[in-house]
Design a protein around this motif. Structure first.
Motif, short mmCIF file in Angstrom:
data_model
loop_
_atom_site.label_atom_id
_atom_site.label_comp_id
_atom_site.label_asym_id
_atom_site.label_seq_id
_atom_site.Cartn_x
_atom_site.Cartn_y
_atom_site.Cartn_z
N THR A 210 0.84 -1.20 0.00
CA THR A 210 0.00 0.00 0.00
C THR A 210 0.88 1.25 0.00
N ALA A 211 0.24 2.40 -0.17
CA ALA A 211 0.97 3.67 -0.15
C ALA A 211 1.21 4.17 1.27
N THR A 212 0.15 4.20 2.10
CA THR A 212 0.27 4.81 3.42
C THR A 212 0.03 3.85 4.58
N HIS A 213 0.06 2.54 4.29
CA HIS A 213 -0.04 1.51 5.34
C HIS A 213 -1.32 1.62 6.18
N PRO A 214 -2.47 1.76 5.56
CA PRO A 214 -3.71 1.80 6.34
C PRO A 214 -4.18 0.39 6.69
N ILE A 215 -5.07 0.30 7.66
CA ILE A 215 -5.77 -0.95 7.93
C ILE A 215 -6.85 -1.08 6.86
N LEU A 216 -6.68 -1.98 5.91
CA LEU A 216 -7.59 -2.05 4.77
C LEU A 216 -9.03 -2.30 5.20
N ALA A 217 -9.20 -3.06 6.29
CA ALA A 217 -10.55 -3.38 6.76
C ALA A 217 -11.29 -2.15 7.24
N ARG A 218 -10.57 -1.05 7.50
CA ARG A 218 -11.21 0.19 7.95
C ARG A 218 -11.48 1.15 6.80
N LEU A 219 -11.16 0.76 5.58
CA LEU A 219 -11.38 1.61 4.41
C LEU A 219 -12.55 1.09 3.58
N GLY A 220 -13.14 1.96 2.81
CA GLY A 220 -14.11 1.52 1.82
C GLY A 220 -13.39 0.78 0.71
N PRO A 221 -14.11 -0.06 -0.05
CA PRO A 221 -13.48 -0.85 -1.10
C PRO A 221 -12.71 -0.03 -2.12
N ASP A 222 -13.25 1.10 -2.54
CA ASP A 222 -12.58 1.92 -3.55
C ASP A 222 -11.29 2.52 -3.01
N GLU A 223 -11.33 2.99 -1.76
CA GLU A 223 -10.14 3.58 -1.16
C GLU A 223 -9.07 2.53 -0.94
N ALA A 224 -9.49 1.34 -0.49
CA ALA A 224 -8.53 0.25 -0.30
C ALA A 224 -7.85 -0.11 -1.61
N ARG A 225 -8.64 -0.19 -2.67
CA ARG A 225 -8.08 -0.52 -3.98
C ARG A 225 -7.08 0.56 -4.44
N ARG A 226 -7.42 1.83 -4.20
CA ARG A 226 -6.51 2.91 -4.59
C ARG A 226 -5.18 2.81 -3.86
N GLU A 227 -5.21 2.46 -2.58
CA GLU A 227 -3.97 2.32 -1.81
C GLU A 227 -3.08 1.23 -2.41
N VAL A 228 -3.68 0.11 -2.77
CA VAL A 228 -2.92 -1.01 -3.33
C VAL A 228 -2.36 -0.64 -4.70
N VAL A 229 -3.20 -0.08 -5.54
CA VAL A 229 -2.78 0.26 -6.91
C VAL A 229 -1.70 1.34 -6.88
N ALA A 230 -1.84 2.32 -6.00
CA ALA A 230 -0.84 3.39 -5.93
C ALA A 230 0.53 2.83 -5.57
N SER A 231 0.57 1.90 -4.63
CA SER A 231 1.84 1.29 -4.24
C SER A 231 2.43 0.47 -5.38
N ARG A 232 1.61 -0.37 -5.99
CA ARG A 232 2.09 -1.22 -7.09
C ARG A 232 2.57 -0.37 -8.25
N ASP A 233 1.79 0.61 -8.66
CA ASP A 233 2.14 1.41 -9.83
C ASP A 233 3.41 2.24 -9.59
N PHE A 234 3.54 2.78 -8.38
CA PHE A 234 4.76 3.52 -8.06
C PHE A 234 5.99 2.63 -8.20
N LEU A 235 5.92 1.42 -7.65
CA LEU A 235 7.06 0.51 -7.70
C LEU A 235 7.34 0.04 -9.12
N GLN A 236 6.29 -0.21 -9.89
CA GLN A 236 6.50 -0.64 -11.26
C GLN A 236 7.17 0.45 -12.08
N ASP A 237 6.79 1.69 -11.83
CA ASP A 237 7.42 2.80 -12.53
C ASP A 237 8.86 2.98 -12.06
#
Length: 324
Positions: A210-237
């Motif tokens: 993730t980007a900011t290390h949140p507890i995913l269970a405390r986030l809405g599905p869209d926000e949780a997905r954004r955290e994961v994608v942001a981390s993956r995409d940053f690293l891939q770039d």
């Protein structure tokens, strides 16, 4: 003895089992205040023991062989969470010297001078310089800081009190701790982007966390997905290659992430994701919820026996599930 018993509990082939070890930090010297992390000498010892008893694989290869049911006997992998700078400065040279591969899961939002909320708390308590710390302003009372043991207790109480608050509130509360402590905090606890690249050039694997290390269970599905994608995409770039491994922040099933979060990870095309649930992986494991475990013992025999116990306890759990 350890190797012989591990052969029985973790055979090769279709019944193969994978032990994944988890670490966070390896400090240069023992830290009297926050002593849960191994120092360089202790970490090197543990890696030598692990290498003697187990066949240590890169995690991506281990996952592929788990899927294909062709793991070697006594299969193991090593992983680190968060992206601390001491992973690069202290752990990496030891891993290179011993020929042990590892995967580093990086919370990308804290690279290049960032600081995780829990480290704001830890460093505030460590550097406070006062006899007591009054945190009644955030509902956590007043704490004695008169000894390393008292500081450890304070850190535990404050981290437990803030961990499951909403991310914004949690960050504000951590900053309140820093303000009350009145000390200067470090900005070099996490790796730089260049150090992450150097890790990969050294042959280590890099995974998303993730980007900011949140507890995913405390986030809405869209926000949780954004955290994961942001981390993956940053690293891939950053690395100019696909990133196929993920680690859940905190990582306890149901409490820290939900079944729907695991399905999100699957839908994003990751090869595997790791948790902090104790146990070992086998052919029946969900690749998006692989267990991890690390013995905390300081002697060779106890460290080895704890690894064996994890294998044995997991076998018993599987037998009970089958019987049920």
């Amino acid at each position: 003895m350890i190797r012989t018993l591990a052969n029985l509990l973790s055979p090769a082939g279709k019944n193969g089992r994978l032990s994944i070890l988890i670490f966070h930090r390896v400090v240069a010297r023992r830290d009297e205040v926050f002593d849960g992390n191994p120092d360089a000498i202790a970490f090197a010892q543990r890696m030598r023991w692990l290498r003697t008893w187990f066949h240590v694989l890169p995690l991506d290869e281990a996952v592929q062989r788990l899927r294909e049911r062709c793991l070697p006997a006594r299969a193991a992998a090593v992983s680190f969470d968060d992206g601390y700078a001491d992973n690069y400065h202290v752990a990496l040279p030891i891993l290179q010297q011993l020929g042990v591969p590892a995967t580093f899961f990086v919370a990308t939002g804290y690279l290049d001078g960032g600081r995780m909320w829990n480290d704001t708390v830890i460093e505030s308590v460590r550097r406070c310089g006062q006899a007591t710390l009054d945190l009644s302003g955030i509902g956590l009372g007043t704490h004695d800081l008169g000894s390393p043991a008292a500081m450890r207790r304070t850190i535990t109480v404050v981290l437990d009190g803030l961990k499951y608050r909403p991310p914004g509130e949690r960050s504000q509360a951590a900053e309140h701790v820093a303000q009350v402590a009145g000390c200067r905090l470090p900005t070099d606890l996490m790796m730089t982007s260049e150090q992450v690249r150097a890790m990969r050039r050294a042959g280590m694997l890099i995974g998303a966390h993730t980007a900011t290390h949140p507890i995913l269970a405390r986030l809405g599905p869209d926000e949780a997905r954004r955290e994961v994608v942001a981390s993956r995409d940053f690293l891939q770039d950053l690395l100019q290659e696909r990133v196929g491994l993920f680690a859940y922040p905190n990582g306890r099933p149901s409490m820290d992430y939900r079944a729907e979060d695991a399905e999100c990870i699957r839908s994003l095309g990751f090869d595997a994701a790791v948790t902090t649930a104790w146990g070992v992986a086998d052919a029946g494991s969900d690749l998006m919820q692989l267990p991890r475990f690390t013995p905390w013992d300081g002697t060779r025999l106890r460290f080895g026996l704890r690894l064996l116990r994890n294998l044995l306890d997991d076998s018993r759990r599987a037998s009970m599930q089958l019987a049920g």
